[in-house]
Motif scaffolding. Structure first.
Motif, mmCIF file in Angstrom:
data_model
loop_
_atom_site.group_PDB
_atom_site.id
_atom_site.type_symbol
_atom_site.label_atom_id
_atom_site.label_comp_id
_atom_site.label_asym_id
_atom_site.label_seq_id
_atom_site.Cartn_x
_atom_site.Cartn_y
_atom_site.Cartn_z
ATOM 1 N N PHE A 32 0.833 -1.203 0.000
ATOM 2 C CA PHE A 32 0.000 0.000 0.000
ATOM 3 C C PHE A 32 0.864 1.248 0.000
ATOM 4 O O PHE A 32 0.587 2.219 -0.710
ATOM 5 N N SER A 33 1.932 1.221 0.782
ATOM 6 C CA SER A 33 2.846 2.352 0.865
ATOM 7 C C SER A 33 3.517 2.624 -0.487
ATOM 8 O O SER A 33 3.632 3.764 -0.920
ATOM 9 N N SER A 37 3.113 5.957 -2.911
ATOM 10 C CA SER A 37 4.233 6.771 -3.363
ATOM 11 C C SER A 37 4.286 6.851 -4.890
ATOM 12 O O SER A 37 4.656 7.874 -5.453
ATOM 13 N N ILE A 38 3.898 5.777 -5.566
ATOM 14 C CA ILE A 38 3.855 5.795 -7.035
ATOM 15 C C ILE A 38 2.751 6.739 -7.496
ATOM 16 O O ILE A 38 2.932 7.540 -8.414
ATOM 17 N N TYR A 39 1.604 6.668 -6.828
ATOM 18 C CA TYR A 39 0.446 7.491 -7.193
ATOM 19 C C TYR A 39 0.745 8.973 -7.014
ATOM 20 O O TYR A 39 0.381 9.792 -7.850
ATOM 21 N N GLY A 41 3.753 10.248 -6.923
ATOM 22 C CA GLY A 41 4.948 10.606 -7.677
ATOM 23 C C GLY A 41 6.168 10.812 -6.801
ATOM 24 O O GLY A 41 7.157 11.400 -7.234
ATOM 25 N N ASN A 42 6.133 10.367 -5.563
ATOM 26 C CA ASN A 42 7.256 10.547 -4.631
ATOM 27 C C ASN A 42 8.207 9.357 -4.595
ATOM 28 O O ASN A 42 9.138 9.359 -3.807
ATOM 29 N N SER A 43 7.960 8.361 -5.423
ATOM 30 C CA SER A 43 8.781 7.159 -5.381
ATOM 31 C C SER A 43 10.161 7.405 -5.952
ATOM 32 O O SER A 43 10.311 8.004 -7.016
ATOM 33 N N LYS A 44 11.188 6.968 -5.225
ATOM 34 C CA LYS A 44 12.565 7.111 -5.692
ATOM 35 C C LYS A 44 13.133 5.793 -6.198
ATOM 36 O O LYS A 44 14.158 5.752 -6.851
ATOM 37 N N SER A 45 12.441 4.684 -5.882
ATOM 38 C CA SER A 45 12.976 3.372 -6.240
ATOM 39 C C SER A 45 12.168 2.699 -7.349
ATOM 40 O O SER A 45 12.567 1.663 -7.855
ATOM 41 N N PHE A 46 11.050 3.275 -7.710
ATOM 42 C CA PHE A 46 10.164 2.639 -8.689
ATOM 43 C C PHE A 46 9.917 3.608 -9.836
ATOM 44 O O PHE A 46 9.474 4.724 -9.635
ATOM 45 N N PHE A 47 10.255 3.191 -11.063
ATOM 46 C CA PHE A 47 10.097 4.067 -12.226
ATOM 47 C C PHE A 47 8.945 3.605 -13.107
ATOM 48 O O PHE A 47 8.829 2.419 -13.411
ATOM 49 N N VAL A 48 8.103 4.539 -13.498
ATOM 50 C CA VAL A 48 6.964 4.204 -14.370
ATOM 51 C C VAL A 48 7.241 4.709 -15.766
ATOM 52 O O VAL A 48 7.707 5.793 -15.963
#
Length: 48
Positions: A32-33, A37-39, A41-48
């Motif tokens: 969920f976390s 973070s993806i939703y 846009g704060n994710s630093k480890s996951f690229f879309v």
């Protein structure tokens, strides 16, 4: 020849069950976390 095993106590059974449930809870929380973070846009480890 098969010999019946001793019965596991209720407390031990409850402890094992709770450990198993807690593992699922933490996995769900982590997923969920990551989704949050993806939703946002704060994710630093996951690229879309």
């Amino acid at each position: 020849m098969a010999v019946p095993k001793k019965r596991t106590s209720r407390s031990k059974k409850k402890i094992r069950k709770n450990v198993w449930k807690k593992r699922g809870y933490w996995t769900a929380l982590k997923a969920f976390s990551l989704a949050q973070s993806i939703y946002t846009g704060n994710s630093k480890s996951f690229f879309v």
